[in-house]
Design a protein around this motif. Structure first.
Motif, mmCIF file in Angstrom:
data_model
loop_
_atom_site.group_PDB
_atom_site.id
_atom_site.type_symbol
_atom_site.label_atom_id
_atom_site.label_comp_id
_atom_site.label_asym_id
_atom_site.label_seq_id
_atom_site.Cartn_x
_atom_site.Cartn_y
_atom_site.Cartn_z
ATOM 1 N N ALA A 16 20.324 10.770 -14.876
ATOM 2 C CA ALA A 16 19.383 10.702 -16.000
ATOM 3 C C ALA A 16 20.049 10.239 -17.287
ATOM 4 O O ALA A 16 19.430 10.246 -18.335
ATOM 5 C CB ALA A 16 18.725 12.060 -16.208
ATOM 6 N N SER A 17 21.293 9.828 -17.210
ATOM 7 C CA SER A 17 22.053 9.403 -18.383
ATOM 8 C C SER A 17 22.389 7.923 -18.269
ATOM 9 O O SER A 17 22.973 7.489 -17.272
ATOM 10 C CB SER A 17 23.348 10.227 -18.475
ATOM 11 N N SER A 18 22.049 7.147 -19.287
ATOM 12 C CA SER A 18 22.386 5.721 -19.257
ATOM 13 C C SER A 18 23.895 5.523 -19.254
ATOM 14 O O SER A 18 24.399 4.591 -18.629
ATOM 15 C CB SER A 18 21.730 4.974 -20.418
ATOM 16 N N LEU A 19 24.639 6.412 -19.909
ATOM 17 C CA LEU A 19 26.099 6.291 -19.889
ATOM 18 C C LEU A 19 26.635 6.476 -18.473
ATOM 19 O O LEU A 19 27.500 5.729 -18.022
ATOM 20 C CB LEU A 19 26.744 7.304 -20.848
ATOM 21 N N ARG A 20 26.110 7.452 -17.749
ATOM 22 C CA ARG A 20 26.570 7.670 -16.371
ATOM 23 C C ARG A 20 26.212 6.484 -15.480
ATOM 24 O O ARG A 20 27.003 6.084 -14.620
ATOM 25 C CB ARG A 20 25.989 8.968 -15.812
ATOM 26 N N LEU A 21 25.044 5.914 -15.681
ATOM 27 C CA LEU A 21 24.671 4.742 -14.894
ATOM 28 C C LEU A 21 25.589 3.561 -15.206
ATOM 29 O O LEU A 21 25.953 2.792 -14.313
ATOM 30 C CB LEU A 21 23.207 4.377 -15.147
ATOM 31 N N VAL A 26 30.521 0.116 -13.920
ATOM 32 C CA VAL A 26 31.915 -0.249 -14.227
ATOM 33 C C VAL A 26 32.814 -0.031 -13.009
ATOM 34 O O VAL A 26 33.750 -0.783 -12.765
ATOM 35 C CB VAL A 26 32.428 0.557 -15.448
ATOM 36 N N CYS A 27 32.496 0.992 -12.217
ATOM 37 C CA CYS A 27 33.323 1.352 -11.058
ATOM 38 C C CYS A 27 32.740 0.855 -9.737
ATOM 39 O O CYS A 27 33.154 1.303 -8.668
ATOM 40 C CB CYS A 27 33.488 2.875 -11.001
ATOM 41 N N LEU A 28 31.819 -0.061 -9.789
ATOM 42 C CA LEU A 28 31.120 -0.499 -8.590
ATOM 43 C C LEU A 28 32.041 -1.189 -7.589
ATOM 44 O O LEU A 28 32.024 -0.878 -6.409
ATOM 45 C CB LEU A 28 29.962 -1.428 -8.960
ATOM 46 N N LYS A 83 25.992 5.616 -3.621
ATOM 47 C CA LYS A 83 25.033 6.634 -3.198
ATOM 48 C C LYS A 83 23.690 6.484 -3.924
ATOM 49 O O LYS A 83 22.631 6.742 -3.339
ATOM 50 C CB LYS A 83 25.624 8.019 -3.465
ATOM 51 N N SER A 84 23.712 6.055 -5.172
ATOM 52 C CA SER A 84 22.471 5.972 -5.947
ATOM 53 C C SER A 84 21.479 5.000 -5.317
ATOM 54 O O SER A 84 20.268 5.158 -5.465
ATOM 55 C CB SER A 84 22.758 5.581 -7.392
#
Length: 165
Positions: A16-21, A26-28, A83-84
């Protein structure tokens, strides 16, 4: 079409956080340390660490083998688990849209390709459209990353048109 399971409350909160998304993006395809993540995002490493730990705890990021930094410091790089992509998220959540808008603001306007389309489709045609669009996204999501290729991002939003009752 991949069957997605509903996100748990904890998973939904984590996403639910744009920063986490953005951290996940960045780590994809490249494992990055907390310090590297913070540098890419222009954020404080201490703040990013809180979000990184949440993503690790919920299984969206995975710690990789420890390494030594330039000054010998212990570093742990993190890689997104993808996972997302396997989760069904509530349609009312605006985190994806907010993340998209943040990232779009950072992209050169000349490199942004946009389209907008209005449709009036029968329920059967709409179901076909959704299935075909989903299948296309799944097909390209399953392709391996080409580390030499430029990175692209795609955002698709399908919604009822309030301008055409």
């Amino acid at each position: 079409m991949t069957e997605r399971r509903p996100a748990t409350d904890e998973e939904a909160k984590a996403l639910a956080s744009s920063l986490r998304l953005r951290i996940l993006r960045v780590c994809l395809s490249e494992a990055r340390t907390n310090k590297e993540i913070a540098a890419v995002l222009g954020r404080d490493p201490a703040s990013v660490l809180h979000h990184t730990r949440t993503l690790v705890r919920t299984g969206f990021l995975e710690a990789q083998a420890e390494r030594r930094g330039a000054r010998g410091a212990r570093e742990i790089p993190y890689l997104a688990t993808r996972k997302s992509w396997q989760l069904e998220m509530p349609g009312r959540d605006r985190a994806l849209l907010d993340t998209f808008l943040e990232e779009l603001a950072l992209a050169p306007a000349a490199e942004v390709d946009t389209s907008r389309l209005g449709l009036r489709l029968s329920p059967a045609d709409m179901a076909e459209f959704r299935t075909r669009l989903s299948d296309l996204l799944e097909e390209f999501a399953a392709r391996p990353d080409d580390p030499a290729a430029p990175a692209w991002s795609l955002f698709v939003a399908l919604h009822p048109d309030p301008n055409r009752p």
